[in-house]
Design an enzyme around this catalytic site. Structure first.
Site, PDB file in Angstrom:
ATOM      1  N   TYR A 114       4.535  -3.713  -4.394  1.00 41.96           N
ATOM      2  CA  TYR A 114       5.612  -4.705  -4.369  1.00 41.96           C
ATOM      3  C   TYR A 114       5.775  -5.335  -2.991  1.00 41.96           C
ATOM      4  O   TYR A 114       6.462  -6.348  -2.851  1.00 41.96           O
ATOM      5  CB  TYR A 114       6.960  -4.070  -4.750  1.00 41.96           C
ATOM      6  N   HIS A 129       1.458   4.868 -10.143  1.00 40.85           N
ATOM      7  CA  HIS A 129       1.936   3.612 -10.726  1.00 40.85           C
ATOM      8  C   HIS A 129       1.342   3.338 -12.113  1.00 40.85           C
ATOM      9  O   HIS A 129       2.063   2.946 -13.026  1.00 40.85           O
ATOM     10  CB  HIS A 129       1.617   2.458  -9.776  1.00 40.85           C
TER      11      HIS A 129
END
Length: 280
Positions: A51, A109
């Protein structure tokens, strides 16, 4: 939000029942937005190396003046670092970017089963926990088969599984699996990320009934399913509304009706964990 609204994890730690997502919240503007969220009551801050918001999260925590011990900080392992040594180094790198001594929760993730290195990645997370870099370890976007493989290989069950969950993609079977294994389910894109879920007639009708907005109805649906929603919110008003979901209760029938909005093509970006290759 009441400070008593916490989920108990299978490793003895806790997490607030709602978190702030920081996808696409970056830079100095991102710091201000996250700081505002903290001032509005958020303590669970969810970021990821992918991110590019770890620096903003760490700076917002420092500027808040609130003790580090009151925060629950999550970040995630990118697919390109699934090998053991790489994973440990990037965990350290995340701590450096955040300016923190430890992480409250660290997740793989995506499983990336075509590459099939996620057991090695899980072993690295176990080692990071042993070294005190991370308090709780978990996964994201793992299906039952992926969970079974890492648990069988290591004997260690994730504390959390963060999955795509919203009314068009309720994931009832996977949520049941997580609960069976004692894993807390987190939801990413809990409001459907730009889909028409917020304007569904059922959701609008319930919002009118409970004097809430559509997003609050959906977030309450998550909570009553035992799910921890991680919702992005950049404005003070949106942030406060997302926290204001603990003063009403949907009926069991209403929860089921929302789940019945499921669509076969309900994923927001058609990201199938069995196929998706992430950002590698």
């Amino acid at each position: 939000m009441s400070l008593n609204e916490l989920y108990e994890l299978n490793d003895g730690h806790q997490l607030p029942k709602i978190g702030l997502g920081t996808f696409q919240i970056r830079g100095y503007q991102g710091v201000d937005q996250i700081l505002t969220a903290i001032q509005n009551g958020y303590r669970l801050l969810d970021t990821s190396t992918n991110y590019d918001s770890e620096g903003a999260v760490g700076e917002a925590i420092r500027r808040s003046g609130i003790p580090r011990s009151q925060f629950y900080v999550t970040t995630k392992l990118p697919g390109k670092y699934h090998h053991f040594d790489d994973a440990l180094k990037i965990i350290e790198e995340s701590l450096l970017r955040l300016g923190l001594d430890y992480l409250d929760l660290y997740l793989i993730h995506w499983p990336l089963p075509k590459r099939d290195n996620y057991v090695e990645a899980w072993q690295a997370l176990i080692e990071a926990q042993r070294r005190g870099l991370v308090r709780s370890i978990g996964v994201s976007n793992f299906e039952k088969e992926h969970l079974d493989k890492i648990i069988s290989a290591t004997g260690i069950t994730p504390a959390v599984n963060q999955n795509e969950i919203h009314p068009y993609w309720p994931q009832e079977s996977l949520v049941a699996t997580n609960q069976e294994y004692g894993i807390v389910t987190e939801a990413w894109s809990p409001l459907g990320r730009g889909s028409s879920e917020l304007t569904e007639p059922l959701i609008v009708k319930l919002a009118e009934k409970y004097d809430k907005n559509a997003g609050q109805i959906i977030l309450r649906w998550h909570i009553q399913r035992g799910i921890l929603p991680v919702a992005k919110a950049t404005t003070p008003q949106h942030q406060r509304r997302n926290l204001d979901i603990f003063d009403f209760t949907l009926t069991e029938t209403e929860v089921s009706q929302i789940s019945d909005l499921e669509r076969k093509d309900g994923r927001v970006d058609d990201q199938d964990p069995k196929e998706y290759e992430e950002f590698v």
